[in-house]
Design a protein around this motif. Sequence first.
Motif, PDB file in Angstrom:
ATOM      1  N   TYR A   1      80.605  51.350  50.160  1.00 40.77           N
ATOM      2  CA  TYR A   1      81.865  52.088  50.273  1.00 40.77           C
ATOM      3  C   TYR A   1      82.502  52.361  48.907  1.00 40.77           C
ATOM      4  O   TYR A   1      83.618  52.878  48.842  1.00 40.77           O
ATOM      5  N   ASN A   2      81.814  52.031  47.825  1.00 44.51           N
ATOM      6  CA  ASN A   2      82.322  52.313  46.483  1.00 44.51           C
ATOM      7  C   ASN A   2      82.406  53.823  46.303  1.00 44.51           C
ATOM      8  O   ASN A   2      81.398  54.526  46.385  1.00 44.51           O
ATOM      9  N   PHE A   3      83.610  54.328  46.016  1.00 42.97           N
ATOM     10  CA  PHE A   3      83.810  55.779  46.003  1.00 42.97           C
ATOM     11  C   PHE A   3      83.160  56.475  44.813  1.00 42.97           C
ATOM     12  O   PHE A   3      83.028  57.696  44.811  1.00 42.97           O
ATOM     13  N   SER A   4      82.754  55.733  43.773  1.00 42.41           N
ATOM     14  CA  SER A   4      82.176  56.418  42.611  1.00 42.41           C
ATOM     15  C   SER A   4      80.898  55.761  42.122  1.00 42.41           C
ATOM     16  O   SER A   4      80.594  55.787  40.924  1.00 42.41           O
ATOM     17  N   GLY A   5      80.143  55.175  43.029  1.00 39.65           N
ATOM     18  CA  GLY A   5      78.877  54.569  42.629  1.00 39.65           C
ATOM     19  C   GLY A   5      77.878  55.601  42.126  1.00 39.65           C
ATOM     20  O   GLY A   5      77.938  56.773  42.504  1.00 39.65           O
ATOM     21  N   ARG A   6      76.990  55.146  41.271  1.00 40.60           N
ATOM     22  CA  ARG A   6      75.955  56.030  40.743  1.00 40.60           C
ATOM     23  C   ARG A   6      74.661  55.840  41.525  1.00 40.60           C
ATOM     24  O   ARG A   6      74.433  54.803  42.143  1.00 40.60           O
ATOM     25  N   GLU A   7      73.784  56.823  41.422  1.00 41.05           N
ATOM     26  CA  GLU A   7      72.495  56.722  42.095  1.00 41.05           C
ATOM     27  C   GLU A   7      71.708  55.523  41.582  1.00 41.05           C
ATOM     28  O   GLU A   7      71.058  54.812  42.345  1.00 41.05           O
ATOM     29  N   GLU A   8      71.793  55.255  40.278  1.00 42.52           N
ATOM     30  CA  GLU A   8      71.034  54.152  39.709  1.00 42.52           C
ATOM     31  C   GLU A   8      71.708  52.795  39.918  1.00 42.52           C
ATOM     32  O   GLU A   8      71.089  51.757  39.721  1.00 42.52           O
ATOM     33  N   ASP A   9      72.970  52.789  40.300  1.00 43.17           N
ATOM     34  CA  ASP A   9      73.667  51.523  40.521  1.00 43.17           C
ATOM     35  C   ASP A   9      74.884  51.766  41.403  1.00 43.17           C
ATOM     36  O   ASP A   9      75.916  52.277  40.955  1.00 43.17           O
ATOM     37  N   ALA A  10      74.761  51.375  42.677  1.00 45.06           N
ATOM     38  CA  ALA A  10      75.840  51.610  43.633  1.00 45.06           C
ATOM     39  C   ALA A  10      77.094  50.798  43.320  1.00 45.06           C
ATOM     40  O   ALA A  10      78.176  51.104  43.818  1.00 45.06           O
ATOM     41  N   TRP A  11      76.976  49.763  42.484  1.00 50.43           N
ATOM     42  CA  TRP A  11      78.136  48.940  42.115  1.00 50.43           C
ATOM     43  C   TRP A  11      78.947  49.559  40.982  1.00 50.43           C
ATOM     44  O   TRP A  11      80.089  49.159  40.735  1.00 50.43           O
ATOM     45  N   TRP A  12      78.395  50.519  40.268  1.00 44.76           N
ATOM     46  CA  TRP A  12      79.091  51.133  39.135  1.00 44.76           C
ATOM     47  C   TRP A  12      80.365  51.814  39.597  1.00 44.76           C
ATOM     48  O   TRP A  12      80.441  52.356  40.706  1.00 44.76           O
TER      49      TRP A  12
END
Length: 415
Positions: free
Chosen positions: A129-140
């Motif tokens: 549900y992270n609104f700005s996660g990256r493809e390489e890291d969903a926690w970013w």
Amino acid sequence: MKKINLVLTLSTILIFSFCGSKSQTKQELDLNRTSEELDNSVPDKDQAYWEELAEGMNRALIRHFWGANFEGYEDRYYFNYGSDMSNMTTNHYWPQAHAMDVVVDGYKRTSDQFYLDLYPLWWDGAPRYNFSGREEDAWWNEFVDDMEWIVLAQLRMYESTGDEQYFAKANQMYNDWIWTNWGPEDEAPWYGGITWKTDVEKTKNACSNGPGALVAARIYTLYDQISTPGDKAKQAYLDEAVKIYTWLRNNLYEPSEGKVFDNMNREGKIDQAIYTYNQGTFLGAAHELYKITGEKQYLEDAVQASNYVIDRMSTNNGVLPNSTSGDGGLFNGIFFRYFVNLVNEPDLDAVSHEKFHTYITKCATVMAENGVNKNTMLYSGDWWNAPADDAPVALTPMLTGCMLAEAMCVLKPLN
């Protein structure tokens, strides 16, 4: 199945808590005491009282905010922004870290599997549900401080379980996404500092540097426990923690009074706004570095920053101002999380120890006797008035209440 187990356990605990237990009959919460009475005395409540309060509030947090508790959202492993689905926005990432911190508090206090069962669920839901996660890291996340709060929670998840996956993720995030936002050190007038937001690189905030120093110091402290800590040398983390803290102290700290300013902006000017969470992470980082190095200046900084909160910011009849929504709803709780560790510091001088111990006890007593609804166990951020049974409550002040209640469970006796 997970959802059913959580709700059944919650029903049992909330029926028991504050509704007929032996400690309740001995220490009935009195909502009729005047503010003057509270101003001049700190009621003596035993450890069982605070543990019962913390358990009731922690369970209420999960009952009213954990998304998967609600019909139709069984896989929403995420803390809603408002109680009972009153606000389900996912545009606020950083409260997730503090909600998980409270779950960790509950597990460390009780060793109850109920809390431990939430770890893998949140581990799935928070990045999803992270609104700005990256493809390489969903926690970013685009906010560097949001990632720092998440990392601090991950480190506590490791500390409470010994599961190295939590440390590994925290370590990777710090090295890839946090420390990379330091500097450059030769650029005037900033000369270092961790940026607040990845797309606003020349704004250096207390909220990105205080937690950054905490993260680096804690990785250093945990390093020798980890079977595969990575290629980066242990000493590098301490060097970075000192560097971040020194930048924060030199640029955003006013030592004569102990106040921590909010940021140095993109023009290099200091925004002199003062917030309790910045005071909290500054004193927390100073205390961590004192424990590692034994250098007295760190302890003195932590004490001075704490005194500013008590002497200058606690203008609401001896407690901090009400904060009932938004980011600010979390600020006081973050202060208490780090402040209680300082209160427990064996090397704290006797005068400060008594002052700090009395202050946190008074704050918790005011909240418990006035601000917590005894039916729902919810707290809305108003110290002196509890929310109505049917009133929606924001996640951020509820977390502050939980953090203060949990702090009282680890607070050592004054003597």
